[in-house]
Each structure stands twice: as C-alpha cells, then as structure tokens.
Design an enzyme around this catalytic site. Structure first.
Site, mmCIF file in Angstrom:
data_model
loop_
_atom_site.group_PDB
_atom_site.id
_atom_site.type_symbol
_atom_site.label_atom_id
_atom_site.label_comp_id
_atom_site.label_asym_id
_atom_site.label_seq_id
_atom_site.Cartn_x
_atom_site.Cartn_y
_atom_site.Cartn_z
ATOM 1 N N GLY A 48 14.706 -66.295 -4.485
ATOM 2 C CA GLY A 48 15.025 -66.348 -5.915
ATOM 3 C C GLY A 48 16.280 -65.603 -6.326
ATOM 4 O O GLY A 48 16.937 -65.972 -7.294
ATOM 5 N N ASP A 104 14.861 -61.762 -8.809
ATOM 6 C CA ASP A 104 15.173 -62.732 -9.865
ATOM 7 C C ASP A 104 14.395 -62.422 -11.146
ATOM 8 O O ASP A 104 14.950 -62.369 -12.232
ATOM 9 C CB ASP A 104 14.921 -64.171 -9.398
ATOM 10 C CG ASP A 104 13.525 -64.388 -8.797
ATOM 11 O OD1 ASP A 104 12.735 -63.418 -8.719
ATOM 12 O OD2 ASP A 104 13.224 -65.529 -8.394
ATOM 13 N N ASP A 107 7.451 -60.108 -12.953
ATOM 14 C CA ASP A 107 6.385 -60.783 -13.695
ATOM 15 C C ASP A 107 5.159 -59.874 -13.694
ATOM 16 O O ASP A 107 5.062 -58.953 -14.509
ATOM 17 C CB ASP A 107 6.152 -62.133 -13.002
ATOM 18 C CG ASP A 107 5.197 -63.046 -13.738
ATOM 19 O OD1 ASP A 107 5.056 -62.904 -14.951
ATOM 20 O OD2 ASP A 107 4.597 -63.922 -13.081
ATOM 21 N N LYS A 135 9.545 -60.121 -17.494
ATOM 22 C CA LYS A 135 8.521 -60.780 -18.327
ATOM 23 C C LYS A 135 7.401 -59.760 -18.548
ATOM 24 O O LYS A 135 6.355 -59.833 -17.895
ATOM 25 C CB LYS A 135 7.981 -61.967 -17.527
ATOM 26 C CG LYS A 135 7.795 -63.249 -18.281
ATOM 27 C CD LYS A 135 7.012 -64.234 -17.428
ATOM 28 C CE LYS A 135 7.855 -65.294 -16.790
ATOM 29 N NZ LYS A 135 7.034 -66.298 -16.063
HETATM 30 P P1 IMP Z 1 5.438 -60.706 -9.550
HETATM 31 O O1 IMP Z 1 4.981 -60.182 -8.227
HETATM 32 O O2 IMP Z 1 4.299 -61.337 -10.313
HETATM 33 O O3 IMP Z 1 6.219 -59.736 -10.380
HETATM 34 O O4 IMP Z 1 6.291 -61.957 -9.182
HETATM 35 C C1 IMP Z 1 7.617 -62.019 -9.121
HETATM 36 C C2 IMP Z 1 7.999 -63.346 -8.474
HETATM 37 O O5 IMP Z 1 7.281 -64.430 -9.064
HETATM 38 C C3 IMP Z 1 9.441 -63.638 -8.727
HETATM 39 O O6 IMP Z 1 10.231 -63.151 -7.684
HETATM 40 C C4 IMP Z 1 9.456 -65.140 -8.772
HETATM 41 O O7 IMP Z 1 9.641 -65.655 -7.468
HETATM 42 C C5 IMP Z 1 8.116 -65.547 -9.261
HETATM 43 N N1 IMP Z 1 8.127 -65.873 -10.706
HETATM 44 C C6 IMP Z 1 7.560 -65.189 -11.719
HETATM 45 N N2 IMP Z 1 7.770 -65.775 -12.897
HETATM 46 C C7 IMP Z 1 8.507 -66.876 -12.628
HETATM 47 C C8 IMP Z 1 9.073 -67.916 -13.463
HETATM 48 O O8 IMP Z 1 8.961 -67.953 -14.692
HETATM 49 N N3 IMP Z 1 9.767 -68.871 -12.797
HETATM 50 C C9 IMP Z 1 9.952 -68.890 -11.458
HETATM 51 N N4 IMP Z 1 9.465 -67.937 -10.651
HETATM 52 C C10 IMP Z 1 8.730 -66.947 -11.229
HETATM 53 MG MG MG Z 2 11.118 -64.323 -6.228
#
Ligand code: IMP
Ligand code: MG
Length: 185
Positions: A48, A104, A107, A135
């Site tokens: 990403g 990228d 989340d 986010k």
């Molecule tokens: P986390 O571990 O939930 O913080 O996930 C982060 C990863 O989830 C990022 O590196 C992205 O690859 C993916 N991700 C989270 N939200 C989105 C989105 O809105 N679009 C695309 N990929 C996302």
């Molecule tokens: Mg990612």
C-alpha cells in the site's frame, strides 16, 4: 458489466493528485527538519505504501536508506482479520538506524502497533510512524502516529497504493468506488 476505464469505477474523488502532492511536500519538509544529523531509514509497508513512499522521499532532503517489509493483509474484504504476520522482512540489522515506518492508512491500528512492537524489539536507535491517512473512527488499539497526511472518515477508499481486492493501487488519486463494485466480492 463494469466500465473498462479505471476512473469510471470511482464514485467520488477524496484526494486529487495535487492535494496528495501538497501533503507529501508538507510531511517531507517536517521529516527533513526532524532528521537532521540522524541515520534515517525509511521503511515502506508493502504494498500500500508504494506510491506514497516514492513521492514522500523525494521531499526528504537528508541522506537516507530505504527498505521494505510486507505483512499479511486483509484478504479480499474490507475489514481486517486482526492477525498480522511479516511475509517479507527487512534486509539487515537495525541497531544504528533511525527508522521511519511508512504506511498507507492507519485503520484499526493492529498492523502498525504490531510493527512498532516487532521492530522496537530489534533495538533501532529510534522508531517513528508516518501514515498518509488516518481513520481514527475504527481504531481498536491505541496508537499515535508521528506524521499524518490527513484524517479520513470511516469509508473504504482506494487508489494511490490503496487497494480493494488487490486492484486500484495504480489510480493516481484517492477515492471511493461505486457501491456495486464492493458488492461484487
Ligand atoms: P489496520 O491494521 O486495521 O490499521 O490496517 C491497516 C491496513 O488496512 C492498511 O495498511 C491497508 O492496507 C488496509 N486498509 C485499511 N483501510 C483501508 C481502506 O479504506 N482502503 C484500502 N485499504 C485499507
Ligand atoms: Mg497496507
């Protein structure tokens, strides 16, 4: 039938290429100030971060190394399984390095908190986190990035490295897909 042209898959543009460039310039200038005299190693989280990292480092005006790692991903859905593993690791030891992990989008926070813990255990000189997008609404673990490009609402977005089912990374801007595309998977 889906339209053939990529841009026709997008319902709404959230960040234009120009807006992304302005974000990269601002972050790059801040990083340049903060890493004077340090041994910066910019670590991209594949896949990403590819576009963001490539553009960001052009605005970083101090000598630096780059490296990449890859972690297990979301699969084809739009929510995380909550399990993270390193699939491709960094090339060498980190003892003398000031790491800047580039992601990228932040989340749930599970990926970056896992990486922070795993890489800290290898005793780099310092470690900081830089994410293009944040986010915060969906956070499941407490984590505060050191550099944030922009905050976004709780919506699944694509483009500029961000994928949906491994596609749309090559879109030169960020937007939201037409609803029927998310429903296809
Ligand atoms: P986390 O571990 O939930 O913080 O996930 C982060 C990863 O989830 C990022 O590196 C992205 O690859 C993916 N991700 C989270 N939200 C989105 C989105 O809105 N679009 C695309 N990929 C996302
Ligand atoms: Mg990612």
């Amino acid at each position: 039938m889906l339209p053939l042209s990529l841009s026709e898959h997008i319902a709404e543009v959230f960040f234009t290429a120009e807006e992304l460039d302005a974000i990269n310039r601002r972050l790059g200038e801040q990083i340049t100030k903060d890493y004077q005299g340090k041994n910066l190693c910019v670590v991209g989280v594949l896949k990403g971060s590819l576009m963001f990292m490539a553009d960001l480092i052009r605005y970083i005006d101090v000598p630096c190394e780059i490296d990449f790692l890859s972690v297990s991903s979301y699969g084809n859905g739009t929510t995380s399984s909550g399990e993270v593993r390193i699939i491709k690791d960094l090339d060498g030891p980190l003892q003398d390095k000031d790491l800047l992990v580039v992601e990228d989008i932040l989340d749930s926070g599970i990926t970056l908190s896992f990486l922070l813990e795993t890489l800290s255990a290898r005793h780099p000189r310092s470690i900081r986190l830089c994410t293009l997008l944040d986010k915060p609404a969906r956070r499941r673990v407490a984590i505060k990035p050191d550099y944030v490009g922009a905050e976004v609402e709780d919506q699944f977005i694509v483009g500029y490295g961000l994928d949906f089912a491994q596609k749309y990374r090559n879109l030169p801007y960020i937007g939201v897909l037409r609803p029927e595309i998310y429903e296809e998977i």
